[in-house]
Design an enzyme around this catalytic site. Structure first.
Site, PDB file in Angstrom:
ATOM      1  N   ARG A  10     -11.903 -67.726 -13.569  1.00 57.62           N
ATOM      2  CA  ARG A  10     -12.579 -68.526 -14.329  1.00 57.62           C
ATOM      3  C   ARG A  10     -11.951 -68.530 -15.823  1.00 57.62           C
ATOM      4  O   ARG A  10     -11.758 -69.381 -16.615  1.00 57.62           O
ATOM      5  CB  ARG A  10     -14.043 -68.082 -14.761  1.00 57.62           C
ATOM      6  CG  ARG A  10     -14.370 -66.854 -15.431  1.00 57.62           C
ATOM      7  CD  ARG A  10     -15.796 -66.518 -15.730  1.00 57.62           C
ATOM      8  NE  ARG A  10     -15.975 -65.375 -16.030  1.00 57.62           N
ATOM      9  CZ  ARG A  10     -16.987 -64.896 -16.804  1.00 57.62           C
ATOM     10  NH1 ARG A  10     -17.709 -65.755 -17.607  1.00 57.62           N
ATOM     11  NH2 ARG A  10     -17.220 -63.652 -17.161  1.00 57.62           N
ATOM     12  N   GLU A  58     -26.035 -81.926 -15.655  1.00 60.96           N
ATOM     13  CA  GLU A  58     -24.908 -81.721 -14.913  1.00 60.96           C
ATOM     14  C   GLU A  58     -24.579 -83.260 -14.341  1.00 60.96           C
ATOM     15  O   GLU A  58     -23.271 -83.501 -14.171  1.00 60.96           O
ATOM     16  CB  GLU A  58     -24.998 -80.848 -13.621  1.00 60.96           C
ATOM     17  CG  GLU A  58     -24.910 -79.350 -14.378  1.00 60.96           C
ATOM     18  CD  GLU A  58     -26.254 -78.614 -14.899  1.00 60.96           C
ATOM     19  OE1 GLU A  58     -26.325 -77.707 -15.314  1.00 60.96           O
ATOM     20  OE2 GLU A  58     -27.241 -79.598 -14.707  1.00 60.96           O
ATOM     21  N   HIS A 109     -18.431 -69.453 -11.269  1.00 60.38           N
ATOM     22  CA  HIS A 109     -19.459 -68.556 -10.937  1.00 60.38           C
ATOM     23  C   HIS A 109     -19.639 -68.858  -9.418  1.00 60.38           C
ATOM     24  O   HIS A 109     -20.940 -68.935  -9.133  1.00 60.38           O
ATOM     25  CB  HIS A 109     -20.616 -68.607 -11.605  1.00 60.38           C
ATOM     26  CG  HIS A 109     -20.209 -68.178 -13.052  1.00 60.38           C
ATOM     27  ND1 HIS A 109     -19.284 -68.599 -14.026  1.00 60.38           N
ATOM     28  CD2 HIS A 109     -20.624 -66.848 -13.858  1.00 60.38           C
ATOM     29  CE1 HIS A 109     -19.105 -68.021 -15.308  1.00 60.38           C
ATOM     30  NE2 HIS A 109     -20.113 -66.924 -14.820  1.00 60.38           N
ATOM     31  N   ARG A 167     -16.298 -65.134 -11.276  1.00 57.90           N
ATOM     32  CA  ARG A 167     -16.838 -64.720 -12.311  1.00 57.90           C
ATOM     33  C   ARG A 167     -16.190 -63.174 -12.486  1.00 57.90           C
ATOM     34  O   ARG A 167     -15.686 -62.709 -13.611  1.00 57.90           O
ATOM     35  CB  ARG A 167     -18.331 -64.364 -12.366  1.00 57.90           C
ATOM     36  CG  ARG A 167     -18.688 -63.470 -13.546  1.00 57.90           C
ATOM     37  CD  ARG A 167     -20.315 -63.359 -13.440  1.00 57.90           C
ATOM     38  NE  ARG A 167     -21.017 -62.426 -14.437  1.00 57.90           N
ATOM     39  CZ  ARG A 167     -22.215 -62.308 -14.710  1.00 57.90           C
ATOM     40  NH1 ARG A 167     -23.077 -62.482 -13.641  1.00 57.90           N
ATOM     41  NH2 ARG A 167     -22.710 -61.616 -15.746  1.00 57.90           N
TER      42      ARG A 167
END
Length: 312
Positions: A10, A58, A109, A167
């Site tokens: 990320r 989203e 994630h 992550r």
């Protein structure tokens, strides 16, 4: 001996976006109130006028990204995998996939390595969901070098792309000076003759560790990094399967519909081969330290070694 460098993919995503933003004024980054976690805040700091925070909406973010794409922009829509692939599926399918728009989805994630956030945030279904959308390219990089190269390749590719980032900080296993990324092409990291181990994402490094343990037992394992799950490098997969006669897939994702499913589909059609799929076995995750969860669900190098040895 120096410690192996570790970076979360990320972080690589955020750094790559900032670098690309300086090169291409058409790149726009969207976020759903998670710029700090998805690391798109790096881009936001450098190019605030080209960063749009859509809030915790989203589906709406994907619609905005689709609109930007029709205007010649290259939008990168970012959120956690659970929300990007899960909550926004309908909008991705109908507003991005159906018209085949040039939208890039940066899903961070992903998998159980989210750790303490627990089952609700540990998305182990996103690859399967995205694979069903016609024309969707799916990329799951193994380390920092590969992730940054993948973001650049996605920006240059015309069409929808789903990128899966983690992550957890993972070892950098690729040499940037000699690394070449090509969408749809797997990479043979280690030659072998007894079994083929096909891995993606953070499981590439774990599979290399397993291969070392197998080597000590006199078992020659071929290790292949499949960073692009769709389109799958069928040629490489089939050739290796014919060479070794046994195939193992390893992924931080459900074995249903992910890398294991994609490889099984390809082999059943072109080279039926005895297979073992290692991943999340039709189970939800749970809350806990990322590394502990990887071991608990048998996705660490030692567990992969034991499963492959039993399979052989």
């Amino acid at each position: 001996m120096s410690e192996v460098k570790k970076i979360a993919t990320r972080e690589s995503y955020g750094n790559a976006l900032a670098e690309l933003g300086a090169q291409n004024p058409n790149i726009v980054v969207l976020d759903a109130d998670l710029a700090g976690a998805t690391k798109t805040g790096i881009f936001k700091k450098a190019f605030p006028e080209r960063h749009i925070d859509c809030g915790i909406a989203e589906g709406n973010m994907m619609g905005v990204a689709a609109g930007l794409a029709t205007c010649g922009k290259i939008p990168f829509a970012s959120s956690f995998a659970m929300f990007a692939a899960g909550r926004a599926f309908e909008q991705i399918r109908n507003s991005i996939g159906y018209p085949h728009l040039n939208v890039k989805i940066g899903a961070t994630h992903a998998g159980i390595s989210v750790g303490e956030d627990g089952a609700t945030h540990q998305c182990n279904e996103d690859i399967a969901i995205m694979r069903t959308i016609p024309g969707m390219t799916i990329i799951c990089p193994a380390d920092d070098v590969e992730a940054r190269a993948a973001v650049k390749a996605a920006a240059e590719y015309v069409g929808p792309v789903y990128m899966r980032f983690g992550r957890l900080a993972v070892p950098v296993i690729n040499d940037e000076a000699n690394y070449k990324f090509e969408i749809g092409k797997g990479i043979t990291l280690k030659e072998g003759k007894d079994v083929t181990i096909i891995a993606t994402g953070l499981e590439v490094n774990e599979s290399l560790e397993a291969a070392k343990l197998l080597e000590a037992d006199g078992i020659s394992a071929e290790v292949i990094n499949i960073h692009t799950i769709k389109p799958l490098d069928k040629e490489l997969v089939v050739a290796s399967a014919k060479k070794t006669g046994k195939v193992v897939t390893v992924e931080e994702h459900s074995v249903i519909g992910g890398l294991g499913g994609a490889v099984a589909e390809a082999l059943s059609e072109e080279a039926p081969t005895k297979m073992l799929r290692i991943g999340m076995m039709d189970k939800f995750g749970q809350s806990g330290p990322a590394k502990a969860l990887i071991e608990y669900y048998g996705l660490d190098g030692k567990s992969i070694y034991e499963k492959v040895k039993a399979f052989l």
